[in-house]
Write a protein that holds these residues in place. Structure first.
Motif, PDB file in Angstrom:
ATOM      1  N   GLY A  32       0.817  -1.213   0.000  1.00 29.72           N
ATOM      2  CA  GLY A  32       0.000   0.000   0.000  1.00 29.72           C
ATOM      3  C   GLY A  32       0.848   1.258   0.000  1.00 29.72           C
ATOM      4  O   GLY A  32       0.560   2.220  -0.732  1.00 29.72           O
ATOM      5  N   ILE A  33       1.914   1.234   0.802  1.00 33.69           N
ATOM      6  CA  ILE A  33       2.811   2.395   0.824  1.00 33.69           C
ATOM      7  C   ILE A  33       3.480   2.581  -0.534  1.00 33.69           C
ATOM      8  O   ILE A  33       3.615   3.707  -1.038  1.00 33.69           O
ATOM      9  N   SER A  39       1.937   6.366  -6.991  1.00 31.80           N
ATOM     10  CA  SER A  39       0.875   7.255  -7.479  1.00 31.80           C
ATOM     11  C   SER A  39       1.277   8.717  -7.335  1.00 31.80           C
ATOM     12  O   SER A  39       1.027   9.529  -8.234  1.00 31.80           O
ATOM     13  N   LEU A  40       1.908   9.051  -6.194  1.00 36.02           N
ATOM     14  CA  LEU A  40       2.372  10.423  -6.015  1.00 36.02           C
ATOM     15  C   LEU A  40       3.441  10.771  -7.044  1.00 36.02           C
ATOM     16  O   LEU A  40       3.445  11.875  -7.608  1.00 36.02           O
ATOM     17  N   LEU A  44       3.161  13.718  -9.831  1.00 36.67           N
ATOM     18  CA  LEU A  44       4.149  14.780  -9.939  1.00 36.67           C
ATOM     19  C   LEU A  44       4.750  14.829 -11.346  1.00 36.67           C
ATOM     20  O   LEU A  44       4.970  15.909 -11.910  1.00 36.67           O
ATOM     21  N   ALA A  45       5.014  13.639 -11.923  1.00 44.48           N
ATOM     22  CA  ALA A  45       5.572  13.592 -13.275  1.00 44.48           C
ATOM     23  C   ALA A  45       4.576  14.138 -14.288  1.00 44.48           C
ATOM     24  O   ALA A  45       4.955  14.860 -15.225  1.00 44.48           O
ATOM     25  N   ALA A  46       3.293  13.814 -14.122  1.00 43.02           N
ATOM     26  CA  ALA A  46       2.275  14.317 -15.038  1.00 43.02           C
ATOM     27  C   ALA A  46       2.165  15.843 -14.947  1.00 43.02           C
ATOM     28  O   ALA A  46       2.035  16.528 -15.969  1.00 43.02           O
ATOM     29  N   ARG A  47       2.218  16.366 -13.720  1.00 43.58           N
ATOM     30  CA  ARG A  47       2.168  17.818 -13.556  1.00 43.58           C
ATOM     31  C   ARG A  47       3.388  18.478 -14.187  1.00 43.58           C
ATOM     32  O   ARG A  47       3.283  19.554 -14.789  1.00 43.58           O
TER      33      ARG A  47
END
Length: 340
Positions: A32-33, A39-40, A44-47
């Motif tokens: 989960g971590i 996902s984070l 961040l890469a998409a932004r």
């Protein structure tokens, strides 16, 4: 004091402990971590991709290049970064390109290496000739943008067709089996340029068709460009003028065109650009079927009749048999002249 007949009570051992759940839940907690962290990282890469796209558009606008689209979609989680642009339009100085749908993709671990495809083809607008629609079995591009320095760019098209827009002049080629163009950055602000054309079908009535009697066209170019970073501006002519003002020079290491039986080999130690953005300098041409070449160039206005006659005289004086010849041409002010 208990009597001997009393039962002896032995101490009871403690009851069994409940098994720890850490060994059972630990892998799920770690997973989960990891999912949350990944996902984070993807977010961040998409932004960052979106930020670089907008910054690139602003930078191009400052150079007189307009970039617009009607819709944008960024997706590809968890391992890819996919960016799709609908109705992309890039315009500068009378030249423009419209791509109905551009699909691009990069892997999350390599966000500076992108692949692009135009599945619905594209249309480019010529400053004087009008629009040409390009369709093909495959229209691909790749771009590698390093942290510093110019990017590496490759364009590739397979089984292409070129259709002029209504009212536009015909394009030089009606189709091409394969077309490639590559830009490779080098040291000292240099760039290597490579072009290859295979199985080209010339448009009837155009120069290449008359030159080769309608036969297949192929071409290959290997060139080197100095002061590559100075080649920028709103349109081809202003960009070339700015590049020329910085001392830019184009060296044709090897270039050749074959159109049916006609063969041309071109070379130049250095072409530059004048203030009007036109290439200038000495161009050496080694031609097979030189007499017919000169007549065709004169008929299409590339050479004046006087220049063509001078070239014919050079052929007659330079060779006693055959018709292969080397001609030196001077490019100046948008004109081609036979060197004296």
């Amino acid at each position: 004091m208990p009597s001997p007949s009393d039962p002896i009570s032995m101490p009871q051992p403690p009851g069994p402990r409940k098994p720890l759940r850490l060994g059972l839940w630990g892998p799920f907690v770690i997973a989960g971590i990891a999912v949350i962290g990944w996902s984070l990282a993807w977010g961040l890469a998409a932004r960052e991709v979106d930020r670089r796209l907008e910054a690139g558009v602003r930078s191009l606008a400052a150079q007189g290049v307009s970039v617009e689209w009607s819709a944008k979609r960024l997706y590809g989680y968890p391992f890819r970064l996919n960016l799709d642009l609908t109705d992309l339009r890039v315009a500068t100085g009378g030249t423009s390109v419209r791509i109905p749908r551009l699909e691009t993709q990069a892997f999350l671990h390599a966000p500076r290496s992108w692949l692009a495809a135009a599945p619905e083809g594209l249309t480019f607008q010529r400053p004087q000739g009008g629009g040409v629609e390009v369709q093909g079995q495959r229209l691909l591009a790749s771009l590698v943008a390093p942290k510093s320095g110019p990017p590496r760019l490759s364009l590739e098209g397979l089984k292409l067709t070129f259709s002029p827009a209504p009212g536009a002049r015909p394009f030089a080629l009606a189709s091409a089996g394969r077309l490639e163009f590559h830009v490779r950055p080098g040291p000292d602000d240099q760039a290597a340029l490579f072009l290859r054309l295979e199985d080209g079908a010339p448009t009837p009535g155009r120069l290449l068709a008359d030159l080769g009697g309608g036969g297949a066209v192929s071409a290959a170019v290997d060139a080197r460009l100095d002061h590559a970073s100075a080649l920028r501006g709103a349109g081809t002519a202003p960009a070339l003028a700015a590049w020329g003002a910085k001392g830019g020079r184009l060296e044709l290491r090897e270039a050749g065109v074959t159109a049916g039986p006609a063969r041309l080999s071109l070379a130049s130690p250095g072409l530059k650009a004048g203030p009007e953005g036109r290439l200038e300098g000495r161009l050496s041409v080694t031609a097979a079927k030189a007499p017919s070449l000169l007549v065709t160039l004169a008929r299409h206005g590339v050479l004046s009749p006087v220049e063509a006659a001078g070239g014919m005289a050079a052929v007659l004086m330079g060779k006693s048999g055959g018709d292969d010849v080397r001609l030196d041409l001077d490019l100046f002010g948008g004109q081609v002249r036979l060197a004296g």
